[in-house]
Design a protein around this motif. Sequence first.
Motif, PDB file in Angstrom:
ATOM      1  N   VAL A 160       0.835  -1.203   0.000  1.00  0.00           N
ATOM      2  CA  VAL A 160       0.000   0.000   0.000  1.00  0.00           C
ATOM      3  C   VAL A 160       0.868   1.250   0.000  1.00  0.00           C
ATOM      4  O   VAL A 160       1.709   1.429   0.887  1.00  0.00           O
ATOM      5  CB  VAL A 160      -0.945   0.009   1.223  1.00  0.00           C
ATOM      6  CG1 VAL A 160      -1.730   1.326   1.278  1.00  0.00           C
ATOM      7  CG2 VAL A 160      -1.906  -1.171   1.168  1.00  0.00           C
ATOM      8  N   LYS A 161       0.661   2.108  -0.969  1.00  0.00           N
ATOM      9  CA  LYS A 161       1.426   3.352  -1.078  1.00  0.00           C
ATOM     10  C   LYS A 161       0.560   4.571  -0.754  1.00  0.00           C
ATOM     11  O   LYS A 161       1.078   5.658  -0.522  1.00  0.00           O
ATOM     12  CB  LYS A 161       1.987   3.495  -2.493  1.00  0.00           C
ATOM     13  CG  LYS A 161       2.841   2.313  -2.957  1.00  0.00           C
ATOM     14  CD  LYS A 161       4.000   2.044  -2.023  1.00  0.00           C
ATOM     15  CE  LYS A 161       4.833   0.853  -2.493  1.00  0.00           C
ATOM     16  NZ  LYS A 161       5.876   0.494  -1.497  1.00  0.00           N
ATOM     17  N   SER A 162      -0.745   4.402  -0.723  1.00  0.00           N
ATOM     18  CA  SER A 162      -1.649   5.508  -0.458  1.00  0.00           C
ATOM     19  C   SER A 162      -1.578   5.937   1.007  1.00  0.00           C
ATOM     20  O   SER A 162      -1.274   5.145   1.893  1.00  0.00           O
ATOM     21  CB  SER A 162      -3.081   5.088  -0.798  1.00  0.00           C
ATOM     22  OG  SER A 162      -4.014   6.058  -0.358  1.00  0.00           O
ATOM     23  N   GLU A 163      -1.890   7.206   1.268  1.00  0.00           N
ATOM     24  CA  GLU A 163      -1.943   7.696   2.640  1.00  0.00           C
ATOM     25  C   GLU A 163      -3.159   7.157   3.377  1.00  0.00           C
ATOM     26  O   GLU A 163      -3.192   7.157   4.611  1.00  0.00           O
ATOM     27  CB  GLU A 163      -1.963   9.229   2.643  1.00  0.00           C
ATOM     28  CG  GLU A 163      -0.670   9.850   2.142  1.00  0.00           C
ATOM     29  CD  GLU A 163      -0.710  11.360   2.203  1.00  0.00           C
ATOM     30  OE1 GLU A 163      -1.748  11.914   2.642  1.00  0.00           O
ATOM     31  OE2 GLU A 163       0.291  11.996   1.815  1.00  0.00           O
ATOM     32  N   ARG A 164      -4.168   6.728   2.630  1.00  0.00           N
ATOM     33  CA  ARG A 164      -5.370   6.136   3.246  1.00  0.00           C
ATOM     34  C   ARG A 164      -5.354   4.638   2.979  1.00  0.00           C
ATOM     35  O   ARG A 164      -5.215   4.214   1.832  1.00  0.00           O
ATOM     36  CB  ARG A 164      -6.632   6.764   2.653  1.00  0.00           C
ATOM     37  CG  ARG A 164      -6.809   8.228   3.003  1.00  0.00           C
ATOM     38  CD  ARG A 164      -7.956   8.848   2.227  1.00  0.00           C
ATOM     39  NE  ARG A 164      -7.618   9.031   0.823  1.00  0.00           N
ATOM     40  CZ  ARG A 164      -8.472   9.479  -0.103  1.00  0.00           C
ATOM     41  NH1 ARG A 164      -9.708   9.770   0.235  1.00  0.00           N
ATOM     42  NH2 ARG A 164      -8.096   9.636  -1.351  1.00  0.00           N
ATOM     43  N   ALA A 165      -5.518   3.852   4.036  1.00  0.00           N
ATOM     44  CA  ALA A 165      -5.467   2.393   3.888  1.00  0.00           C
ATOM     45  C   ALA A 165      -6.600   1.749   4.670  1.00  0.00           C
ATOM     46  O   ALA A 165      -6.772   2.010   5.869  1.00  0.00           O
ATOM     47  CB  ALA A 165      -4.133   1.847   4.374  1.00  0.00           C
ATOM     48  N   LEU A 166      -7.363   0.916   4.006  1.00  0.00           N
ATOM     49  CA  LEU A 166      -8.424   0.147   4.653  1.00  0.00           C
ATOM     50  C   LEU A 166      -8.043  -1.326   4.638  1.00  0.00           C
ATOM     51  O   LEU A 166      -7.782  -1.901   3.576  1.00  0.00           O
ATOM     52  CB  LEU A 166      -9.760   0.334   3.929  1.00  0.00           C
ATOM     53  CG  LEU A 166     -10.948  -0.392   4.562  1.00  0.00           C
ATOM     54  CD1 LEU A 166     -11.330   0.247   5.893  1.00  0.00           C
ATOM     55  CD2 LEU A 166     -12.154  -0.407   3.626  1.00  0.00           C
ATOM     56  N   VAL A 167      -7.990  -1.952   5.812  1.00  0.00           N
ATOM     57  CA  VAL A 167      -7.721  -3.380   5.920  1.00  0.00           C
ATOM     58  C   VAL A 167      -9.044  -4.132   5.874  1.00  0.00           C
ATOM     59  O   VAL A 167      -9.990  -3.800   6.604  1.00  0.00           O
ATOM     60  CB  VAL A 167      -6.969  -3.708   7.227  1.00  0.00           C
ATOM     61  CG1 VAL A 167      -6.887  -5.217   7.438  1.00  0.00           C
ATOM     62  CG2 VAL A 167      -5.571  -3.107   7.184  1.00  0.00           C
ATOM     63  N   VAL A 168      -9.117  -5.141   5.020  1.00  0.00           N
ATOM     64  CA  VAL A 168     -10.328  -5.941   4.842  1.00  0.00           C
ATOM     65  C   VAL A 168     -10.046  -7.358   5.319  1.00  0.00           C
ATOM     66  O   VAL A 168      -9.143  -8.032   4.815  1.00  0.00           O
ATOM     67  CB  VAL A 168     -10.769  -5.948   3.363  1.00  0.00           C
ATOM     68  CG1 VAL A 168     -12.096  -6.684   3.216  1.00  0.00           C
ATOM     69  CG2 VAL A 168     -10.872  -4.530   2.816  1.00  0.00           C
ATOM     70  N   LEU A 169     -10.826  -7.824   6.295  1.00  0.00           N
ATOM     71  CA  LEU A 169     -10.672  -9.151   6.882  1.00  0.00           C
ATOM     72  C   LEU A 169     -12.018  -9.833   6.975  1.00  0.00           C
ATOM     73  O   LEU A 169     -13.072  -9.188   6.865  1.00  0.00           O
ATOM     74  CB  LEU A 169     -10.099  -9.046   8.303  1.00  0.00           C
ATOM     75  CG  LEU A 169      -8.783  -8.297   8.515  1.00  0.00           C
ATOM     76  CD1 LEU A 169      -8.569  -8.045  10.002  1.00  0.00           C
ATOM     77  CD2 LEU A 169      -7.626  -9.104   7.931  1.00  0.00           C
ATOM     78  N   HIS A 170     -11.978 -11.152   7.199  1.00  0.00           N
ATOM     79  CA  HIS A 170     -13.198 -11.848   7.607  1.00  0.00           C
ATOM     80  C   HIS A 170     -13.169 -12.065   9.123  1.00  0.00           C
ATOM     81  O   HIS A 170     -14.095 -11.699   9.824  1.00  0.00           O
ATOM     82  CB  HIS A 170     -13.339 -13.188   6.882  1.00  0.00           C
ATOM     83  CG  HIS A 170     -14.594 -13.919   7.286  1.00  0.00           C
ATOM     84  ND1 HIS A 170     -15.849 -13.397   7.069  1.00  0.00           N
ATOM     85  CD2 HIS A 170     -14.788 -15.115   7.920  1.00  0.00           C
ATOM     86  CE1 HIS A 170     -16.768 -14.241   7.534  1.00  0.00           C
ATOM     87  NE2 HIS A 170     -16.150 -15.277   8.067  1.00  0.00           N
ATOM     88  N   TYR A 171     -12.092 -12.634   9.616  1.00  0.00           N
ATOM     89  CA  TYR A 171     -11.932 -12.852  11.053  1.00  0.00           C
ATOM     90  C   TYR A 171     -11.574 -11.536  11.751  1.00  0.00           C
ATOM     91  O   TYR A 171     -10.945 -10.659  11.155  1.00  0.00           O
ATOM     92  CB  TYR A 171     -10.839 -13.887  11.312  1.00  0.00           C
ATOM     93  CG  TYR A 171     -11.251 -15.309  11.014  1.00  0.00           C
ATOM     94  CD1 TYR A 171     -11.683 -16.161  12.022  1.00  0.00           C
ATOM     95  CD2 TYR A 171     -11.189 -15.804   9.708  1.00  0.00           C
ATOM     96  CE1 TYR A 171     -12.046 -17.477  11.752  1.00  0.00           C
ATOM     97  CE2 TYR A 171     -11.551 -17.118   9.425  1.00  0.00           C
ATOM     98  CZ  TYR A 171     -11.980 -17.941  10.453  1.00  0.00           C
ATOM     99  OH  TYR A 171     -12.342 -19.232  10.169  1.00  0.00           O
ATOM    100  N   ALA A 172     -11.940 -11.422  13.014  1.00  0.00           N
ATOM    101  CA  ALA A 172     -11.716 -10.195  13.778  1.00  0.00           C
ATOM    102  C   ALA A 172     -10.278 -10.077  14.251  1.00  0.00           C
ATOM    103  O   ALA A 172      -9.665 -11.071  14.645  1.00  0.00           O
ATOM    104  CB  ALA A 172     -12.648 -10.168  14.988  1.00  0.00           C
TER     105      ALA A 172
END
Length: 252
Positions: free
Chosen positions: A166-178
């Motif tokens: 990820v190079k963007s200043e905004r990053a969203l992590v996507v998971l199934h498990y918590a």
Amino acid sequence: MSKAPDNQDTTARKKANVKQRVAAMGDLHVKEHGSPSYKELFAEISQEADILVLTGDLTDLGKPKEAELLAADLRSCSIPMVAVLGNHDYECGHVDEVKAIIKDAGVHLLEGSAIEINGVGFAGVKGFAGGFGRYMLGSFGEPAIKAMVAESVEETMRLENALRQVKSERALVVLHYAPIQQTVEGEPPEIFPFLGSSRLAETIDRFPVTAVVHGHAHRGTYEGKTPGGAPVYNVASHIEKPTGKAYALLEL
């Protein structure tokens, strides 16, 4: 003399510099028979959000037919789509077929990888079980326990590799498990170890992450934070959200 930017380049730069509305939901559990259609919901999301994120358990039993039904509904979605798979998507042993169908529907399937859309970086994995904090399962004892911990560590390493992309200043992590216990609270405490792992949060907190979304815990809690302060949202479709809808709406 430098070349003047074309309209496409200008539009891309504008999108990268404005806030993006991300609709996030998980645990659709599409069945071969008797499931409701999501066509109208996906069409609504296309009007309300810039990007759709799905956090796994897209199908109920991991059947290709279930994936085909979901893919048909996804055709009503006109915005970029990002997803990870969940444990239910592996149930029938046809995960490669399910993946192919979901990808053919135009979904960016994250499997330890990252993608940037409109200036937001998305990094994702399914994740795995293992427990939280001082009660996190350690690699000791029988081979079966060691294999379970190894799977959890492997998913964590895949997430780390994705975040490094990820190079963007905004990053969203996507998971199934918590990644944290806070967003599974509401479920029976006896099953907490099967709902996620603190190893995921430890990795997340080593990177500048804007937010995290996951599903899996149908009776969990909507909002929490990693020890490092990253906001975490349980967006399973069963969870009550500020939108009053099956999906959460995040502004990044």
